[in-house]
Enzyme design. Structure first.
Site, short mmCIF file in Angstrom:
data_model
loop_
_atom_site.label_atom_id
_atom_site.label_comp_id
_atom_site.label_asym_id
_atom_site.label_seq_id
_atom_site.Cartn_x
_atom_site.Cartn_y
_atom_site.Cartn_z
N ASN A 142 0.84 -1.19 0.00
CA ASN A 142 0.00 0.00 0.00
C ASN A 142 0.88 1.24 0.00
O ASN A 142 2.03 1.20 0.42
CB ASN A 142 -0.91 0.01 1.23
CG ASN A 142 -2.04 -1.00 1.12
OD1 ASN A 142 -2.47 -1.32 0.02
ND2 ASN A 142 -2.50 -1.50 2.25
N ASP B 127 -4.47 -6.25 2.15
CA ASP B 127 -5.60 -7.15 2.42
C ASP B 127 -5.33 -8.57 1.93
O ASP B 127 -5.89 -9.52 2.46
CB ASP B 127 -6.87 -6.61 1.76
CG ASP B 127 -7.34 -5.32 2.41
OD1 ASP B 127 -7.27 -5.22 3.64
OD2 ASP B 127 -7.76 -4.41 1.67
N PHE C 83 -7.85 2.72 11.69
CA PHE C 83 -7.75 3.77 10.68
C PHE C 83 -8.48 3.30 9.43
O PHE C 83 -8.50 2.10 9.12
CB PHE C 83 -6.29 4.07 10.36
CG PHE C 83 -5.68 5.13 11.24
CD1 PHE C 83 -5.29 6.36 10.71
CD2 PHE C 83 -5.52 4.90 12.59
CE1 PHE C 83 -4.74 7.34 11.52
CE2 PHE C 83 -4.97 5.87 13.42
CZ PHE C 83 -4.57 7.10 12.87
#
Length: 397
Positions: free
Chosen positions: A208, A276, A323
């Site tokens: 990410n 993920d 978050f």
């Protein structure tokens, strides 16, 4: 944080004693005054001259030195410090501490004081795990002695396991936590930060877009308020914060394991941008192009760290903060995420490219809790960290 603090550093005899030299250097760099005390066996590994030169202060060695007693009696020596640190703490010295022996300067100082004591154990793994040592450890903890380490790793004797002395930077962080003043003193908080890297092959990975700036700022600010912070970080760009216990990881699975190992805690803040998914059966060698053919990748879902901690039946922190980095319907999606994960708060932000937040120096967040959605103005990530840390301090009472 350590400016003008007085540290009485007791160095006992073990191969890890060489680390005490770097520990002195780091403490002096931060403005602390270090008074060194060496056991007889410590002098087999480091010299009084080298210790004294780095500390810029006399190294004390002998209980029955009349000059030392006239200038600075051992009772006064033990009580004039803000903190007594034993690094390394050998099995022998820990046994003396646990059972009240006082047959040399080091053990006498430790018995004749009401100053807080922090020890960094160092010994063979079998010694550390021995039932007698475990009884001594339990006694010392019951007496209020604080521990830093030991770490797990290779031993000088060739064995592997728990018993390695904590690194000087870890000991400095523990000292700062012991001497910290603020609303979070005595609280342990886990903070995750940065991205995770999920390998495709040895040179490629899935990740990410996270610099780790916000998580780093949160960890640093919580530590400044007195918290004991375990900072679990992926391969982020940001320099690591001082005054925290740092755990470096690469993958989501490693981050999950590190978080689990850090529990129990009073609070947990999950600021990391965890991938993920991971690639099934990542290749052990670089995948080569083959006449324009595109390799087929299959994926598995990574562990859900936030949900696992939020929904834990035991060792759940009093406060769990997640978050949510969103690009659409920020409040709606983040509100659903909070309910789905089971956390107490969600810090949500819009990370669309035009905002410049991802990788930038500023942030604009929405704090979502049982009270609804609270929009904070755009501010620096340090300011966000300060405001969130103060909220956490209030929530923990």
């Amino acid at each position: 944080m350590l400016e003008d603090k007085r540290i009485l550093l007791i160095i006992s005899g073990g191969i890890a004693a060489y680390k005490s030299l770097d520990l002195i250097r780091q403490l002096r760099k931060r403005g602390a005054w270090v008074t060194p005390v060496l056991t007889n066996s410590a002098e087999q590994f480091v010299t009084p001259l080298s210790v004294s030169a780095l500390a810029e202060e006399k190294a004390y060695r002998d209980l029955f030195d009349l000059t030392d007693e006239a200038e600075m009696g051992h009772i006064q020596l033990s009580r004039s410090a803000d903190l007594i640190v034993v690094a390394p703490a050998t099995a022998n010295l820990m046994a003396k501490m646990a059972n009240g022996f006082a047959d040399d300067l080091a053990s006498t100082l430790l018995l004749a004081t009401d100053t807080e004591v922090l020890i960094a154990p160092a010994m063979n793994v079998r010694m550390w795990l021995h039932p007698a040592m475990q009884r001594n450890i339990a006694t010392l903890k019951q007496d209020g002695v604080a521990f830093v380490g030991p770490n797990e790793g290779d031993m000088a004797c060739g064995e592997y396991g728990p018993g390695r002395m904590a690194e000087p930077a870890e000991i400095v962080a523990a000292i700062e936590n012991q001497l910290a003043e603020g609303p979070l003193v005595g609280r342990k908080i886990v903070v995750t930060s940065g991205p995770t890297h999920e390998p495709i092959d040895p040179v490629r990975y899935i990740a990410n877009r996270s610099s780790g700036a916000q998580g780093t700022a949160i960890a640093r600010t919580l530590a400044m308020l007195g918290a004991e912070v375990v900072f679990v970080t992926g391969p982020a760009e940001e320099p690591r914060p001082e005054g925290v216990h740092i755990v470096e990881v690469q993958t989501a699975q490693q981050m999950m394991e590190a978080v689990s190992a850090a529990m129990p805690a009073d609070a947990a803040v999950f600021a990391a941008a965890v991938a993920d998914w991971r690639v099934d059966g990542a290749s052990g060698s670089k995948i080569k192009k083959q006449d324009g053919k595109i390799p087929s990748l299959s994926f598995s879902e990574n562990p859900d760290i936030l949900a696992s901690v939020s929904q834990a039946k035991s060792d759940r922190p009093k406060l769990v903060v997640g978050f949510a980095a969103e690009t659409d319907d920020v409040v709606e999606n983040a509100t659903k995420k909070r309910l789905r994960k089971g956390c107490d708060w969600i810090v949500a932000n819009d990370v669309s490219p035009e905002t410049g937040i991802m990788g930038g120096k500023e942030n604009a967040v929405v704090l979502i809790s049982d009270d609804g959605a609270e929009h904070w103005p755009r501010m620096s990530k340090d300011a966000v960290a300060q405001q969130l840390a103060e909220r956490i301090a209030n929530a923990l009472g």
